[in-house]
Design an enzyme around this catalytic site. Sequence first.
Site, mmCIF file in Angstrom:
data_model
loop_
_atom_site.group_PDB
_atom_site.id
_atom_site.type_symbol
_atom_site.label_atom_id
_atom_site.label_comp_id
_atom_site.label_asym_id
_atom_site.label_seq_id
_atom_site.Cartn_x
_atom_site.Cartn_y
_atom_site.Cartn_z
ATOM 1 N N LYS A 13 0.833 -1.210 0.000
ATOM 2 C CA LYS A 13 0.000 0.000 0.000
ATOM 3 C C LYS A 13 0.868 1.261 0.000
ATOM 4 O O LYS A 13 0.574 2.216 -0.704
ATOM 5 C CB LYS A 13 -0.915 0.036 1.238
ATOM 6 N N ARG A 88 -9.246 1.350 9.626
ATOM 7 C CA ARG A 88 -8.843 -0.023 9.935
ATOM 8 C C ARG A 88 -9.922 -0.737 10.728
ATOM 9 O O ARG A 88 -9.781 -1.928 11.015
ATOM 10 C CB ARG A 88 -7.585 0.010 10.762
ATOM 11 N N ARG A 161 11.509 -0.828 10.162
ATOM 12 C CA ARG A 161 10.523 -0.564 11.215
ATOM 13 C C ARG A 161 10.663 -1.551 12.371
ATOM 14 O O ARG A 161 10.870 -2.743 12.145
ATOM 15 C CB ARG A 161 9.111 -0.659 10.628
ATOM 16 N N ARG A 172 -0.385 -8.296 13.941
ATOM 17 C CA ARG A 172 -0.917 -7.314 12.976
ATOM 18 C C ARG A 172 -1.861 -8.000 11.993
ATOM 19 O O ARG A 172 -2.889 -7.434 11.607
ATOM 20 C CB ARG A 172 0.233 -6.611 12.246
HETATM 21 P P1 AMP Z 1 1.093 0.746 9.414
HETATM 22 O O1 AMP Z 1 2.276 1.629 9.166
HETATM 23 O O2 AMP Z 1 -0.117 1.187 8.661
HETATM 24 O O3 AMP Z 1 1.413 -0.724 9.229
HETATM 25 O O4 AMP Z 1 0.720 0.923 10.976
HETATM 26 C C1 AMP Z 1 1.624 0.581 11.997
HETATM 27 C C2 AMP Z 1 0.890 0.466 13.316
HETATM 28 O O5 AMP Z 1 0.304 1.744 13.646
HETATM 29 C C3 AMP Z 1 -0.283 -0.504 13.341
HETATM 30 O O6 AMP Z 1 0.135 -1.840 13.602
HETATM 31 C C4 AMP Z 1 -1.133 0.054 14.467
HETATM 32 O O7 AMP Z 1 -0.563 -0.238 15.740
HETATM 33 C C5 AMP Z 1 -0.983 1.571 14.250
HETATM 34 N N1 AMP Z 1 -2.000 2.116 13.317
HETATM 35 C C6 AMP Z 1 -1.777 2.682 12.103
HETATM 36 N N2 AMP Z 1 -2.924 3.071 11.536
HETATM 37 C C7 AMP Z 1 -3.909 2.746 12.408
HETATM 38 C C8 AMP Z 1 -5.325 2.876 12.402
HETATM 39 N N3 AMP Z 1 -5.977 3.417 11.358
HETATM 40 N N4 AMP Z 1 -6.014 2.437 13.485
HETATM 41 C C9 AMP Z 1 -5.385 1.889 14.548
HETATM 42 N N5 AMP Z 1 -4.055 1.712 14.623
HETATM 43 C C10 AMP Z 1 -3.312 2.139 13.563
#
Ligand code: AMP
Length: 222
Positions: A13, A88, A161, A172
């Site tokens: 994404k 999400r 990360r 996740r």
């Molecule tokens: P990502 O970079 O999108 O994989 O997000 C990394 C982490 O940030 C996720 O595993 C969640 O802990 C948190 N996170 C990011 N976006 C959201 C969201 N829309 N709702 C809840 N937690 C989020």
Amino acid sequence: MNIIFLGPPGAGKGTQSKRLEAQYGIAQISTGDMLRAEVKADSAIGREAKALMDAGKLVPDAIIVSMLESRIQKPDCAKGFILDGFPRTVAQAEALDGMLKRLGRKIDVVLMLQVDEDALAERIAGRFSCAKCGASYNDVSNPLKVENTCDHCGSHDFVRRADDNRDTVASRLTAYRNETLPLLPYYEDRVTVAYINGMAPIEEVSAQIDAAMSEVEQITQK
Ligand code: AMP
């Protein structure tokens, strides 16, 4: 053009939404990036989010929704935005609908990037990004053209990360299955959902997305 990108962690994404950002002159909004910036700044939000992110759990809807609401009202979103990692949960999607209605805006398309679960752990373990410009790479599927040098900005500084490890990835994926997948029927009822085969090579994924976007543009111009 207002786009939502759905798909499991590691589906691509981020890579694709950065490409669309440049192509359409609209803002890529990654709630994960926003949270990582809060963690780095050691803000109140960052301190609350860090433990949840490290455990692969979702951050509470209320925090995310208010963060997103101020973000989409910034000037760079005037022509549109790409939501990467938001919504999400169905509660976040409902909150988004409410705020877009108040702002007189709407979602034009949901792009659903589909990837086999078996491929995700390996993809996530291989990914890294440029510390300077944020360009994304993968040891296997999208390596640097020149060793230790960013293709885009020439920087030699890269980051991986903290939550891209096998244990956190399992949580996740569980969060994705339980909380995020129910968004598909939610959006199927409301807006065009384009299914993209995220297992294809990057150029083919890009071509599929461009084809879907052309169709949406034709519909929105009618
Ligand atoms: P990502 O970079 O999108 O994989 O997000 C990394 C982490 O940030 C996720 O595993 C969640 O802990 C948190 N996170 C990011 N976006 C959201 C969201 N829309 N709702 C809840 N937690 C989020």
